[in-house]
Scaffold this active site. Structure first.
Site, PDB file in Angstrom:
ATOM      1  N   SER A   7       0.959  -1.230   0.282  1.00  0.00           N
ATOM      2  CA  SER A   7      -0.137   0.001  -0.103  1.00  0.00           C
ATOM      3  C   SER A   7       1.014   1.226  -0.031  1.00  0.00           C
ATOM      4  CB  SER A   7      -0.895  -0.005   1.192  1.00  0.00           C
ATOM      5  OG  SER A   7      -0.158  -0.264   2.283  1.00  0.00           O
ATOM      6  N   GLY A  44      -1.700  -4.237   1.222  1.00  0.00           N
ATOM      7  CA  GLY A  44      -2.030  -5.830   1.896  1.00  0.00           C
ATOM      8  C   GLY A  44      -1.179  -6.690   1.320  1.00  0.00           C
ATOM      9  N   ASN A  73       4.240  -5.510   5.245  1.00  0.00           N
ATOM     10  CA  ASN A  73       3.124  -6.149   5.774  1.00  0.00           C
ATOM     11  C   ASN A  73       3.466  -7.582   6.537  1.00  0.00           C
ATOM     12  OD1 ASN A  73       0.992  -4.426   5.145  1.00  0.00           O
ATOM     13  ND2 ASN A  73       1.302  -5.092   2.928  1.00  0.00           N
ATOM     14  N   ASP A 156      -4.288   6.994  10.131  1.00  0.00           N
ATOM     15  CA  ASP A 156      -3.764   5.526  10.566  1.00  0.00           C
ATOM     16  C   ASP A 156      -2.522   5.504  11.013  1.00  0.00           C
ATOM     17  OD1 ASP A 156      -2.357   5.470   8.425  1.00  0.00           O
ATOM     18  OD2 ASP A 156      -3.649   4.040   7.315  1.00  0.00           O
ATOM     19  N   HIS A 159       0.142   5.067   6.652  1.00  0.00           N
ATOM     20  CA  HIS A 159       0.437   5.334   5.420  1.00  0.00           C
ATOM     21  C   HIS A 159       0.538   7.031   5.135  1.00  0.00           C
ATOM     22  CE1 HIS A 159      -2.306   1.773   5.457  1.00  0.00           C
ATOM     23  NE2 HIS A 159      -1.375   1.598   4.324  1.00  0.00           N
TER      24      HIS A 159
END
Length: 182
Positions: A7, A44, A73, A156, A159
């Site tokens: 991402s 992801g 991830n 978040d 990001h």
């Protein structure tokens, strides 16, 4: 120039034109270089997922430079660093079989501190070791100067914002630019 990644490469939460690969395309255009950036980042994505997709990606496009941003991830999930290492090595092995083989860029990542220092140290060490072993250019840490800085990250905290993505582009560009000639 094929960018594979997570991402962070895809530009999660932003317009795709604000992702760091899109910003690098702008830099390429400004420099008058004749390269086209393909952003194959997937939110992801794990190193195993990138490994599964690499044959299709390399077969779908002529690739001069392969930029590999993967593992973040895996680190969030506590995947064994040896598995991450094996997946990235397999990606590089596949790239070397491409004709002609692309120049390789490996984008380093760090594991979160909650998994302990032993895990974090082992995870971080796999990137320079793989770059050295495979003759890849190493971007030591993609989120350098962005991680942990609230104004450069989306709510978040993971990001990057559009400005954070600009900084990621600067970080990657200084390592990528010498590969591109004049």
């Amino acid at each position: 120039i094929l960018f594979v990644g997570t991402s962070l490469t895809a530009g999660y939460g932003l317009d795709p034109a604000e992702s760091y690969p899109a910003r690098i395309q702008e830099k390429i255009d400004e420099a008058g270089l004749r390269y086209r950036v393909i952003n194959a980042g997937v939110s992801g994505e794990t190193s195993a997922g990138t490994r599964r997709r690499i044959d299709w990606l390399l077969g779908a496009h002529p690739v001069s430079v392969l930029v590999v941003e993967t593992g973040g991830n895996d680190g969030l999930r506590g995947i064994d660093p040896e598995d991450v290492r094996a997946n990235i090595q397999a990606i590089f092995d596949r790239a070397r079989r491409h004709s002609p083989p692309p120049a390789l860029v490996l984008v380093g990542m760090a594991a979160p501190p909650n998994l302990g220092s032993r895990y974090a140290d082992s995870f971080r060490a796999l990137y320079p070791e793989l770059a050295r072993r495979n003759g890849a250019v190493l971007v030591p840490f993609l989120l350098e100067g962005v991680a942990g800085i609230t104004r450069l990250n989306q709510p978040d905290g993971i990001h990057p914002t559009a400005e954070g993505q600009r900084r990621l582009a600067e970080t990657v560009w200084k390592h990528l630019r010498p590969l591109l000639g004049s």
